[in-house]
Design a protein around this motif. Structure first.
Motif, PDB file in Angstrom:
ATOM      1  N   GLN A   9       0.824  -1.195   0.000  1.00  0.00           N
ATOM      2  CA  GLN A   9       0.000   0.000   0.000  1.00  0.00           C
ATOM      3  C   GLN A   9       0.866   1.255   0.000  1.00  0.00           C
ATOM      4  N   MET A  10       2.053   1.156   0.577  1.00  0.00           N
ATOM      5  CA  MET A  10       2.958   2.296   0.645  1.00  0.00           C
ATOM      6  C   MET A  10       4.313   1.880   0.085  1.00  0.00           C
ATOM      7  N   GLN A  11       4.915   2.789  -0.692  1.00  0.00           N
ATOM      8  CA  GLN A  11       6.213   2.505  -1.293  1.00  0.00           C
ATOM      9  C   GLN A  11       7.091   3.748  -1.230  1.00  0.00           C
ATOM     10  N   PHE A  12       8.391   3.509  -1.156  1.00  0.00           N
ATOM     11  CA  PHE A  12       9.388   4.565  -1.194  1.00  0.00           C
ATOM     12  C   PHE A  12      10.579   4.011  -1.949  1.00  0.00           C
ATOM     13  N   LEU A  76       8.723  -1.067   1.134  1.00  0.00           N
ATOM     14  CA  LEU A  76       7.354  -1.391   0.756  1.00  0.00           C
ATOM     15  C   LEU A  76       6.617  -1.889   1.990  1.00  0.00           C
ATOM     16  N   TYR A  77       5.388  -1.437   2.158  1.00  0.00           N
ATOM     17  CA  TYR A  77       4.575  -1.895   3.273  1.00  0.00           C
ATOM     18  C   TYR A  77       3.266  -2.451   2.755  1.00  0.00           C
ATOM     19  N   ALA A  78       2.953  -3.665   3.149  1.00  0.00           N
ATOM     20  CA  ALA A  78       1.678  -4.295   2.802  1.00  0.00           C
ATOM     21  C   ALA A  78       0.857  -4.406   4.077  1.00  0.00           C
ATOM     22  N   GLU A  79      -0.181  -3.593   4.162  1.00  0.00           N
ATOM     23  CA  GLU A  79      -0.998  -3.559   5.371  1.00  0.00           C
ATOM     24  C   GLU A  79      -1.674  -4.898   5.639  1.00  0.00           C
ATOM     25  N   SER A  80      -2.153  -5.556   4.594  1.00  0.00           N
ATOM     26  CA  SER A  80      -2.861  -6.828   4.789  1.00  0.00           C
ATOM     27  C   SER A  80      -1.965  -7.880   5.432  1.00  0.00           C
ATOM     28  N   ALA A  81      -0.694  -7.872   5.114  1.00  0.00           N
ATOM     29  CA  ALA A  81       0.238  -8.834   5.697  1.00  0.00           C
ATOM     30  C   ALA A  81       1.010  -8.237   6.871  1.00  0.00           C
ATOM     31  N   ARG A  82       0.809  -6.926   7.133  1.00  0.00           N
ATOM     32  CA  ARG A  82       1.532  -6.211   8.184  1.00  0.00           C
ATOM     33  C   ARG A  82       3.033  -6.447   8.042  1.00  0.00           C
ATOM     34  N   THR A  83       3.501  -6.337   6.802  1.00  0.00           N
ATOM     35  CA  THR A  83       4.887  -6.642   6.483  1.00  0.00           C
ATOM     36  C   THR A  83       5.575  -5.436   5.863  1.00  0.00           C
ATOM     37  N   PRO A 140       4.376  -5.600  14.706  1.00  0.00           N
ATOM     38  CA  PRO A 140       3.708  -6.244  15.837  1.00  0.00           C
ATOM     39  C   PRO A 140       2.227  -5.884  15.863  1.00  0.00           C
ATOM     40  N   GLY A 141       1.425  -6.697  16.523  1.00  0.00           N
ATOM     41  CA  GLY A 141      -0.006  -6.440  16.618  1.00  0.00           C
ATOM     42  C   GLY A 141      -0.323  -5.331  17.599  1.00  0.00           C
ATOM     43  N   GLY A 142      -1.564  -4.856  17.577  1.00  0.00           N
ATOM     44  CA  GLY A 142      -2.008  -3.883  18.553  1.00  0.00           C
ATOM     45  C   GLY A 142      -2.371  -2.535  17.981  1.00  0.00           C
ATOM     46  N   GLY A 143      -1.936  -2.192  16.830  1.00  0.00           N
ATOM     47  CA  GLY A 143      -2.222  -0.906  16.211  1.00  0.00           C
ATOM     48  C   GLY A 143      -1.572  -0.916  14.860  1.00  0.00           C
TER      49      GLY A 143
END
Length: 146
Positions: A9-12, A76-83, A140-143
């Motif tokens: 979802q986000m890239q740099f 790169l950030y993939a929100e669905s995988a929180r990766t 990590p989980g929580g937010g």
């Protein structure tokens, strides 16, 4: 290892000079970009990402340098995988990093072991010119990041 990231979802991305200064700048840019994405500076995720970026950038400058060719940092950030995926690409496809048995007398050669310890996955991908060394961190989980 196989990549866990899906569509980010986000890239740099930023090309940098293959110098020690470029490697230091890669670490700073990574920390700054993560802060802009809401990952607090000094958090475990930010610190791990900074260390991994520093190691991969230093390797690109030291072992992947080709005169006249920059190296590239991509986040790169993939929100669905929180990766969070960190990629560093250089022009030397013939120098593929490998984990070597630790040499207690050596002053260097431990960087990839640090990457392996901090990342949930890491690997090397061939490119038309050169290679990309990547590492993935799980938020990590929580937010969103905490």
């Amino acid at each position: 290892m196989e990549s866990q990231i899906s569509t980010p979802q986000m890239q740099f991305a930023q090309r940098l000079s293959p110098t020690r200064r470029g490697a230091r700048l890669a670490r700073r840019l990574a920390a700054h970009q993560l802060e802009a994405w809401g990952i607090p500076h000094g958090s475990d995720l930010s610190d791990a990402a900074a260390h991994i970026t520093a190691e991969l950038a230093a390797n690109a400058v030291t072992h992947g340098h080709v005169p006249g060719r920059d190296f590239e940092l991509r986040l790169l950030y993939a929100e669905s995988a929180r990766t969070l995926r960190i990629e560093v690409s250089d022009a030397r496809g013939d120098r593929v990093p490998r984990l070597c048995p630790p040499d207690t007398e050596a002053e260097s050669g431990r960087g990839l072991r640090l990457v392996e310890a901090a990342a949930v996955a890491w690997g090397v991908t061939e490119r038309r010119i050169g290679k990309t060394v990547w590492a993935e961190l799980r938020a990590p989980g929580g937010g969103p990041w905490l």
